[in-house]
Design an enzyme around this catalytic site. Sequence first.
Site, PDB file in Angstrom:
ATOM      1  N   LYS A   1       0.831  -1.208   0.000  1.00 16.56           N
ATOM      2  CA  LYS A   1       0.000   0.000   0.000  1.00 16.56           C
ATOM      3  C   LYS A   1       0.868   1.262   0.000  1.00 16.56           C
ATOM      4  O   LYS A   1       2.035   1.240   0.395  1.00 16.56           O
ATOM      5  CB  LYS A   1      -0.915   0.027   1.228  1.00 16.56           C
ATOM      6  CG  LYS A   1      -1.949  -1.053   1.261  1.00 16.56           C
ATOM      7  CD  LYS A   1      -3.255  -0.518   0.759  1.00 16.56           C
ATOM      8  CE  LYS A   1      -4.302  -1.627   0.901  1.00 16.56           C
ATOM      9  NZ  LYS A   1      -5.564  -1.245   0.406  1.00 16.56           N
TER      10      LYS A   1
ATOM     11  N   ARG B   1      -4.167 -10.150   3.904  1.00 16.09           N
ATOM     12  CA  ARG B   1      -4.129 -10.263   2.450  1.00 16.09           C
ATOM     13  C   ARG B   1      -2.783  -9.710   1.999  1.00 16.09           C
ATOM     14  O   ARG B   1      -2.437  -8.576   2.329  1.00 16.09           O
ATOM     15  CB  ARG B   1      -5.263  -9.457   1.809  1.00 16.09           C
ATOM     16  CG  ARG B   1      -5.318  -9.651   0.293  1.00 16.09           C
ATOM     17  CD  ARG B   1      -6.021  -8.531  -0.427  1.00 16.09           C
ATOM     18  NE  ARG B   1      -5.507  -7.193  -0.167  1.00 16.09           N
ATOM     19  CZ  ARG B   1      -4.412  -6.669  -0.721  1.00 16.09           C
ATOM     20  NH1 ARG B   1      -3.644  -7.391  -1.519  1.00 16.09           N
ATOM     21  NH2 ARG B   1      -4.054  -5.416  -0.439  1.00 16.09           N
TER      22      ARG B   1
END
Length: 96
Positions: free
Chosen positions: A41, A75
Amino acid sequence: RLTLDPGFGFGKTAEQNYLLLRRLDQLQELRLPLLIGLSRKSMIGHVVNRPPQARVAGSIAGALAAVARGAAIVRVHDVAQTVDALKVWQAVETAA
């Protein structure tokens, strides 16, 4: 069956995301499994200043921080590396 995903990255600053991660254990009060997706991210990039494909170590650190604070599901993009890191972390946590 429900899981709770606090949505790292969605409409939050990097600082807000890290505060959410630091306080993740407070979501345990809801008694739902926490699903966390931090892998590669922009919040990781904000700290390590690397492009997404070069954020493996930062992503693993984030996964470990999430699991330490109660995440039941992570995840990730880099499965083998994250599994190895979690196995070592678990060995440390369960050592007698």
